[in-house]
Design a protein around this motif. Structure first.
Motif, mmCIF file in Angstrom:
data_model
loop_
_atom_site.group_PDB
_atom_site.id
_atom_site.type_symbol
_atom_site.label_atom_id
_atom_site.label_comp_id
_atom_site.label_asym_id
_atom_site.label_seq_id
_atom_site.Cartn_x
_atom_site.Cartn_y
_atom_site.Cartn_z
ATOM 1 N N VAL A 98 -0.293 -3.296 -8.272
ATOM 2 C CA VAL A 98 -0.934 -4.591 -8.505
ATOM 3 C C VAL A 98 -2.242 -4.465 -9.272
ATOM 4 C CG1 VAL A 98 0.115 -5.630 -6.474
ATOM 5 C CG2 VAL A 98 -2.123 -4.538 -6.268
ATOM 6 N N VAL A 99 -2.809 -3.255 -9.357
ATOM 7 C CA VAL A 99 -4.066 -3.060 -10.079
ATOM 8 C C VAL A 99 -3.821 -2.463 -11.457
ATOM 9 C CG1 VAL A 99 -6.318 -1.936 -10.062
ATOM 10 C CG2 VAL A 99 -5.350 -2.806 -7.920
ATOM 11 N N THR A 100 -3.027 -1.383 -11.524
ATOM 12 C CA THR A 100 -2.845 -0.667 -12.792
ATOM 13 C C THR A 100 -1.636 -1.144 -13.588
ATOM 14 O OG1 THR A 100 -1.434 1.064 -11.824
ATOM 15 C CG2 THR A 100 -3.825 1.374 -11.694
ATOM 16 N N GLN A 191 5.504 -13.325 15.360
ATOM 17 C CA GLN A 191 5.539 -13.494 13.905
ATOM 18 C C GLN A 191 6.746 -12.747 13.346
ATOM 19 O OE1 GLN A 191 1.841 -12.735 11.610
ATOM 20 N NE2 GLN A 191 3.063 -11.195 10.529
ATOM 21 N N ILE A 192 7.559 -13.432 12.557
ATOM 22 C CA ILE A 192 8.691 -12.805 11.883
ATOM 23 C C ILE A 192 8.280 -12.520 10.438
ATOM 24 C CG2 ILE A 192 11.117 -13.001 11.263
ATOM 25 C CD1 ILE A 192 10.667 -13.071 14.267
ATOM 26 N N ASP A 193 8.330 -11.262 10.045
ATOM 27 C CA ASP A 193 7.978 -10.864 8.679
ATOM 28 C C ASP A 193 9.228 -10.872 7.817
ATOM 29 O OD1 ASP A 193 5.184 -10.331 9.098
ATOM 30 O OD2 ASP A 193 5.774 -8.549 10.216
ATOM 31 N N ALA A 194 9.228 -11.743 6.815
ATOM 32 C CA ALA A 194 10.410 -11.917 5.954
ATOM 33 C C ALA A 194 10.009 -11.876 4.482
ATOM 34 C CB ALA A 194 11.103 -13.231 6.286
ATOM 35 N N PRO A 195 9.498 -10.743 4.015
ATOM 36 C CA PRO A 195 9.056 -10.673 2.615
ATOM 37 C C PRO A 195 10.168 -10.927 1.621
ATOM 38 C CG PRO A 195 9.188 -8.469 3.581
ATOM 39 C CD PRO A 195 9.331 -9.451 4.704
ATOM 40 N N ASN A 248 3.890 -4.929 -0.029
ATOM 41 C CA ASN A 248 2.510 -4.527 0.243
ATOM 42 C C ASN A 248 2.406 -3.035 0.522
ATOM 43 O OD1 ASN A 248 -0.223 -5.473 0.604
ATOM 44 N ND2 ASN A 248 -0.022 -4.887 2.739
ATOM 45 N N ALA A 249 3.313 -2.235 -0.026
ATOM 46 C CA ALA A 249 3.335 -0.804 0.267
ATOM 47 C C ALA A 249 2.468 -0.045 -0.730
ATOM 48 C CB ALA A 249 4.767 -0.277 0.220
ATOM 49 N N THR A 250 1.391 0.570 -0.222
ATOM 50 C CA THR A 250 0.496 1.397 -1.033
ATOM 51 C C THR A 250 0.157 0.744 -2.368
ATOM 52 O OG1 THR A 250 2.377 2.671 -1.906
ATOM 53 C CG2 THR A 250 1.274 3.552 0.026
ATOM 54 N N ALA A 343 -1.462 -1.815 6.116
ATOM 55 C CA ALA A 343 -0.687 -0.569 6.033
ATOM 56 C C ALA A 343 0.772 -0.847 6.359
ATOM 57 C CB ALA A 343 -1.260 0.481 6.985
ATOM 58 N N SER A 344 1.475 -1.468 5.411
ATOM 59 C CA SER A 344 2.902 -1.693 5.630
ATOM 60 C C SER A 344 3.645 -0.372 5.771
ATOM 61 C CB SER A 344 3.487 -2.490 4.461
ATOM 62 O OG SER A 344 2.889 -3.769 4.383
#
Length: 372
Positions: A98-100, A191-195, A248-250, A343-344
């Motif tokens: 997301v940055v580089t 909370q259910i995480d559903a990316p 959201n991994a690293t 930290a996903s």
């Protein structure tokens, strides 16, 4: 339609995972290499969670988690807690930094290779220990059953599941049992995480990946939502929240795109969720206009504080963005959080512990300014 729970709004929320300390990472390595016993590892893991509780309580958050510190990945419920999941790499995902802007291909290290069954309940240990350590309102996190799309490998999985939605339904029943057990233990917020939902509905590249793997993305609206809803069938005294993000991994992401289809087509069907936790930390998420279509009985948690970047947002910037969103929703049913966990994956995002603490305090301080 859900009964309104606006009187129970938590204005400053935490999404889930926290950074792992070096001591916890070392303990995990040591137990894996048989240098310490499982019992000793659990003692060290418990101490790390005590520290996570202190960080969140010191920040003043309205609810806390255990930081998901007992997990190596946010969806350990489906990576390590199911039978018939084998160490065969699943088809890779196309991610971008997301940055580089750097792009990489990365697949989950496991694949579904049989009819699944639950072999343990990870979140019950998490919640039981957390309950003994804090009197602050607690939140448990579970993965969406549709997250199993990441473990779908046509070369292996289709021998046991000719229809991917049958796999998702089996996972939903396992997760429903876990939700019921959490409720029995006294958990009041799940909370259910559903990316995967926002990824496939907002980004054409994700939609095309589903097509290539015969995951049938056109069934997400009518069927995937129904399956997720089944996990969150009403339980007296329990609030269910639905969290979506673009990965959201690293510091890596899978998708870009706004909430138009998600809000207009999926949210009206997600009738068992009173809280929606929506990622909104940068331009990848689009604007706030789709929020106008969200039913009035839903609480909207704006994920405005990034967990991918160490740079601290300003209160003024956050207040401005909250007020901008309020033009579409009104201010009373909004709340504030980080856009995702820190930290996903166990390695965590590129932030320091001090930066993490500053971000959590910013969420609290800003929410107290906006909703005194």
């Amino acid at each position: 339609m859900l009964e309104s729970k606006l009187t129970k709004i938590h204005r400053a929320e935490v999404v889930g995972s926290l950074l792992r300390s070096e001591a916890l990472k070392e303990a995990r390595r040591a137990v894996a290499e048989n240098e310490i016993s499982a019992r000793e590892f659990k003692r060290r893991e418990d101490r790390a969670i005590d520290d996570a509780v202190e960080i969140q309580e010191s920040a003043g958050l309205d609810n806390i988690t255990d930081g998901e510190l007992r997990r190596s990945f946010f969806c350990d419920h489906i990576v390590t807690a199911l039978d018939s999941v084998s160490e065969i790499e699943a088809p890779p995902l196309d991610l971008f930094h997301v940055v580089t802007g750097e792009r990489v291909r990365m697949g989950m290290p496991v694949t579904v290779t049989g009819k699944i069954a639950g072999k343990r309940m990870l979140s019950t240990e998490e919640f039981s220990y957390l309950r003994s350590r804090s009197t602050v309102p607690l939140k448990a996190t579970l993965s969406s059953p549709i997250t199993l799309n990441y473990l779908w490998n046509p070369a292996y999985t289709t021998e046991y599941y000719s229809d991917p939605y049958d796999l998702f339904r089996d996972a939903a029943q396992i997760l429903r049992n876990e939700a019921l057990e959490l409720a029995r233990l006294g958990c009041e917020y799940i909370q259910i995480d559903a990316p995967e939902l926002i990824q496939v509905l907002a980004d054409d590249a994700s939609w095309q990946r589903w097509l290539r793997l015969d995951l049938q993305p056109e069934r997400v609206i009518p069927e995937a939502v129904e399956i997720i809803n089944s996990v969150a069938e009403p339980i007296p005294g329990v609030t269910f929240g639905l969290h979506v993000c673009r990965a959201n991994a690293t510091n890596m992401a899978i998708a870009s795109g706004g909430y138009g289809n998600f809000v207009s087509k999926l949210v009206p069907r997600a009738t068992n969720f009173s809280n929606l936790l929506l990622e909104y930390d940068d331009e990848r998420s689009g604007d706030f206009a789709p929020l106008a279509e969200i039913p009035d009985d839903r609480k909207i948690v704006l994920g405005l504080v990034s967990t991918k970047r160490g740079q601290l947002e300003s209160q003024e910037e956050l207040r401005t963005r909250i007020n901008e969103a309020a033009k579409y929703t009104g201010i009373d049913r909004l709340a504030l959080s980080t856009q995702c966990g820190f930290a996903s994956m166990e390695s965590g995002n590129d932030l320091t512990m001090a930066q993490q603490a500053n971000k959590l305090r910013l969420v609290v301080d800003t929410s107290r300014e906006v909703w005194p």
